[in-house]
Design a protein around this motif. Structure first.
Motif, short mmCIF file in Angstrom:
data_model
loop_
_atom_site.label_atom_id
_atom_site.label_comp_id
_atom_site.label_asym_id
_atom_site.label_seq_id
_atom_site.Cartn_x
_atom_site.Cartn_y
_atom_site.Cartn_z
N PHE A 1 -63.64 15.50 -18.22
CA PHE A 1 -62.73 15.00 -19.24
C PHE A 1 -62.16 13.66 -18.78
CE2 PHE A 1 -62.47 19.59 -18.82
CZ PHE A 1 -62.92 19.99 -20.07
N PRO A 2 -62.46 12.58 -19.49
CA PRO A 2 -61.90 11.29 -19.11
C PRO A 2 -60.38 11.34 -19.10
CG PRO A 2 -63.63 11.03 -20.75
CD PRO A 2 -63.34 12.49 -20.66
N ILE A 3 -59.74 10.85 -18.03
CA ILE A 3 -58.30 10.87 -17.90
C ILE A 3 -57.78 9.46 -18.15
CG2 ILE A 3 -56.36 11.30 -16.35
CD1 ILE A 3 -58.06 13.36 -14.93
N GLY A 4 -57.11 9.26 -19.26
CA GLY A 4 -56.59 7.94 -19.61
C GLY A 4 -55.59 8.04 -20.73
N ASN A 5 -55.00 6.91 -21.11
CA ASN A 5 -53.96 6.91 -22.11
C ASN A 5 -54.47 6.63 -23.52
OD1 ASN A 5 -51.80 7.40 -20.32
ND2 ASN A 5 -51.88 5.28 -19.63
N LEU B 1 -62.20 5.90 -25.60
CA LEU B 1 -62.50 5.38 -24.27
C LEU B 1 -63.73 4.48 -24.27
CD1 LEU B 1 -61.90 8.65 -22.23
CD2 LEU B 1 -60.32 6.76 -22.55
N ALA B 2 -64.67 4.75 -25.17
CA ALA B 2 -65.90 3.95 -25.25
C ALA B 2 -66.35 3.89 -26.70
CB ALA B 2 -66.99 4.57 -24.38
N GLY B 3 -66.53 2.67 -27.22
CA GLY B 3 -66.95 2.51 -28.61
C GLY B 3 -68.45 2.58 -28.78
N THR C 1 -67.08 13.92 -23.81
CA THR C 1 -67.24 13.43 -22.44
C THR C 1 -67.31 11.92 -22.31
OG1 THR C 1 -69.66 13.60 -22.54
CG2 THR C 1 -68.45 15.55 -21.81
N HIS C 2 -67.58 11.22 -23.41
CA HIS C 2 -67.81 9.78 -23.30
C HIS C 2 -66.89 8.94 -24.18
CE1 HIS C 2 -69.98 6.09 -22.54
NE2 HIS C 2 -70.21 5.92 -23.82
N HIS C 3 -66.71 9.34 -25.44
CA HIS C 3 -66.03 8.46 -26.38
C HIS C 3 -64.52 8.69 -26.51
CE1 HIS C 3 -69.67 6.57 -27.84
NE2 HIS C 3 -70.22 7.75 -28.04
N LEU C 4 -64.09 9.95 -26.52
CA LEU C 4 -62.70 10.25 -26.83
C LEU C 4 -61.95 10.81 -25.62
CD1 LEU C 4 -63.13 11.93 -30.33
CD2 LEU C 4 -62.24 9.64 -29.87
N ALA D 1 -60.82 5.69 -41.71
CA ALA D 1 -60.91 6.89 -40.88
C ALA D 1 -60.07 6.74 -39.62
CB ALA D 1 -62.38 7.18 -40.53
N ARG D 2 -60.11 5.56 -39.00
CA ARG D 2 -59.30 5.32 -37.80
C ARG D 2 -57.81 5.50 -38.10
NH1 ARG D 2 -61.66 2.40 -33.42
NH2 ARG D 2 -63.83 1.89 -33.79
N GLU D 3 -57.38 4.97 -39.26
CA GLU D 3 -55.97 5.07 -39.63
C GLU D 3 -55.60 6.52 -39.93
OE1 GLU D 3 -55.25 2.42 -42.83
OE2 GLU D 3 -55.93 0.65 -41.75
N TRP D 4 -56.49 7.21 -40.64
CA TRP D 4 -56.23 8.61 -41.02
C TRP D 4 -56.14 9.50 -39.78
CZ3 TRP D 4 -60.12 12.84 -41.65
CH2 TRP D 4 -59.55 13.98 -42.21
N LEU D 5 -57.03 9.26 -38.81
CA LEU D 5 -57.03 10.06 -37.58
C LEU D 5 -55.96 9.61 -36.59
CD1 LEU D 5 -60.89 10.22 -36.98
CD2 LEU D 5 -59.44 12.08 -37.82
N GLY D 6 -55.49 8.36 -36.75
CA GLY D 6 -54.50 7.84 -35.82
C GLY D 6 -55.07 7.42 -34.49
N ILE D 7 -56.33 6.94 -34.48
CA ILE D 7 -56.97 6.51 -33.22
C ILE D 7 -57.38 5.06 -33.31
CG2 ILE D 7 -57.79 8.82 -32.69
CD1 ILE D 7 -60.52 8.07 -33.64
#
Length: 314
Positions: free
Chosen positions: A211-215, A219-221, A258-261, A308-314
């Protein structure tokens, strides 16, 4: 006024808590970015992440009973624990929540020098590694858990400890045994500053592989995260409403986790849309049988903004 643990020790004697921990507010249990702390006998919400919070009263009382719990069994065959000379065998579990947080415990009066650590304990002659991990989770955190994967074997001060990954299926941290004076649900990125024991540092590094640990949330587009967002955007552009389900392959889901979120980003995705794992096409759908098949329509439909980004809040 002296504060005593609600549970007596193994000799039936009262346990004085010299420096009691402080519980957090009720709101912290519902905030995936917050640290939420429970104390023995303290107040708890009725539900956390859709799972009831209630004391596990019918847990096994014997080694045979613990060994018989079917939720302890993993699908894959495990290698034997390599027990170093002079070191005891121990087992424990890293309990992960669906919101991306993890459970840790505060040993009573900082026993062993630990401020916070993971539930674990020595393997007795009559109990398996699996049974020990499940039992220690109940005794030290008050939680009923299910083992989901093997994290690894870690050499500690006096033992070689096999740690599993697991999930909460019941129990209540307010029911923790006398060995713990607090149990906390914390974001993964808070572990490096909370776990003071040197033996827990390799555990954090092992968790980073899972699990990527970050804020940040993303994490990767590129790749599957872009396809996922386009499937949601395509559905909204077609029907003017948000989908309720998103079908994807197991591999697609694995790359998101594992890679993107980050855990926080994956929690936001899961909180807005139900993920359905099924081999085949990437399909956004709703309960009224409307569908948008990304695999067929791809980028044929476009929104003017990244909704979608706005709806998900990411």
């Amino acid at each position: 006024m002296p504060i005593y643990h609600p549970h007596q020790d193994e000799h039936g004697k009262p346990v004085l808590i010299k420096h009691p921990s402080t519980p957090t507010t009720a709101e912290a249990w519902q905030d995936a970015a917050a640290i939420a702390t429970a104390i023995p006998g303290g107040q708890m919400p009725a539900i956390i992440n859709g799972i009831l919070v209630s004391p596990w009263t019918d847990h096994p009382k014997t080694a045979e009973g613990w060994n018989a719990i079917t939720s302890q069994q993993l699908d894959q065959e495990e290698p034997p624990l390599k027990q170093a000379p002079g070191f005891k065998a121990s087992a424990g579990i890293v309990i992960l929540e669906s919101d991306g947080r993890v459970w840790i415990v505060a040993p009573t009066n900082h026993f062993g020098g630990y401020e916070w650590t993971f539930p674990k304990g020595t393997v007795t002659q009559d109990m398996t590694l699996h049974a020990t991990a499940i039992c220690e989770a109940m005794e030290e955190s008050g939680l009923q858990v299910r083992i989901t994967a093997l994290l690894g074997d870690f050499t500690r001060t006096t033992s070689v400890c096999r740690l599993y990954l697991g999930e909460r299926i019941g129990g209540s941290p307010a029911s923790m045994g006398w060995e713990s004076q607090a149990a906390s649900l914390v974001p993964l990125d808070a572990l490096p500053r909370l776990l003071n024991g040197a033996a827990d540092k390799p555990v954090i590094e092992a968790l980073r592989k899972y699990f990527p640990i970050g804020n940040g949330e993303i994490l990767a587009g590129g790749g599957n995260i872009v396809r996922t967002l386009q499937a949601i955007d395509g559905f909204y552009a077609t029907y003017g409403e948000w989908p309720t389900h998103l079908q994807m392959s197991a591999n697609h889901l694995a790359t998101l986790v594992t890679h993107h979120l980050s855990p926080k980003g994956f929690f936001k995705l899961q909180s807005k849309i139900k993920l359905v794992v099924e081999d085949g096409n990437l399909i956004a759908s709703s309960t009224n049988n409307r569908t948008f098949n990304y695999s067929r329509h791809g980028w044929d439909v476009h929104n003017t903004r990244l909704l979608a980004r706005e709806w998900l809040g990411i």
